[in-house]
Write an enzyme that holds these catalytic residues in place. Sequence first.
Site, PDB file in Angstrom:
ATOM      1  CG  ASP A  38      73.657  17.234  64.296  1.00 21.44           C
ATOM      2  OD1 ASP A  38      73.901  17.843  63.222  1.00 21.44           O
ATOM      3  OD2 ASP A  38      73.149  16.093  64.312  1.00 21.44           O
TER       4      ASP A  38
ATOM      5  CG  HIS B 270      46.571  29.762  56.374  1.00 17.86           C
ATOM      6  ND1 HIS B 270      46.481  28.520  55.792  1.00 17.86           N
ATOM      7  CD2 HIS B 270      46.498  30.658  55.362  1.00 17.86           C
ATOM      8  CE1 HIS B 270      46.360  28.654  54.483  1.00 17.86           C
ATOM      9  NE2 HIS B 270      46.357  29.945  54.201  1.00 17.86           N
TER      10      HIS B 270
END
Length: 147
Positions: free
Chosen positions: A11, A136
């Site tokens: 942005d 993981h």
Amino acid sequence: MSVGTIAIASDHGGVELKALLAKDLAEWGWTVLDLGTDGPASVDYPDYAVKVAETLKSGQADRAVLLCGTGIGISIAANRFAHLRAALVHDAFGARMCRQHNDANVLVMGGRTVGPEVARDCLKIFLETDFEGGRHARRVGKLSDIV
């Protein structure tokens, strides 16, 4: 560093850092898909998270970078999409861990909170670090089950 295609978007709060990082990525050999914004006029960060989500889902890019003023808003927006694992990082350790332990495919930083040199370091580490897998992988797999 293996190269491919990377999407980058921000942005208005991250537009300056986005331009710098996009230039670095191109110099490092990456094909860069710049999804905007391109100026200081106020825009809504969720729109850019949507663009990145669509780009990754379609396979047009392998990974992505998102920026807003703090990185908080755009990371919240990005993590609404099940196929995105967007990690807000502020330092090299976070950049390494988000790849090694979380298999993050979107690096998020704040254009107003992370300086250019730290951002470059984080980006380079994010791109060079592989997912460890192992214990993981089980945990990352569970992320897709969360609705």
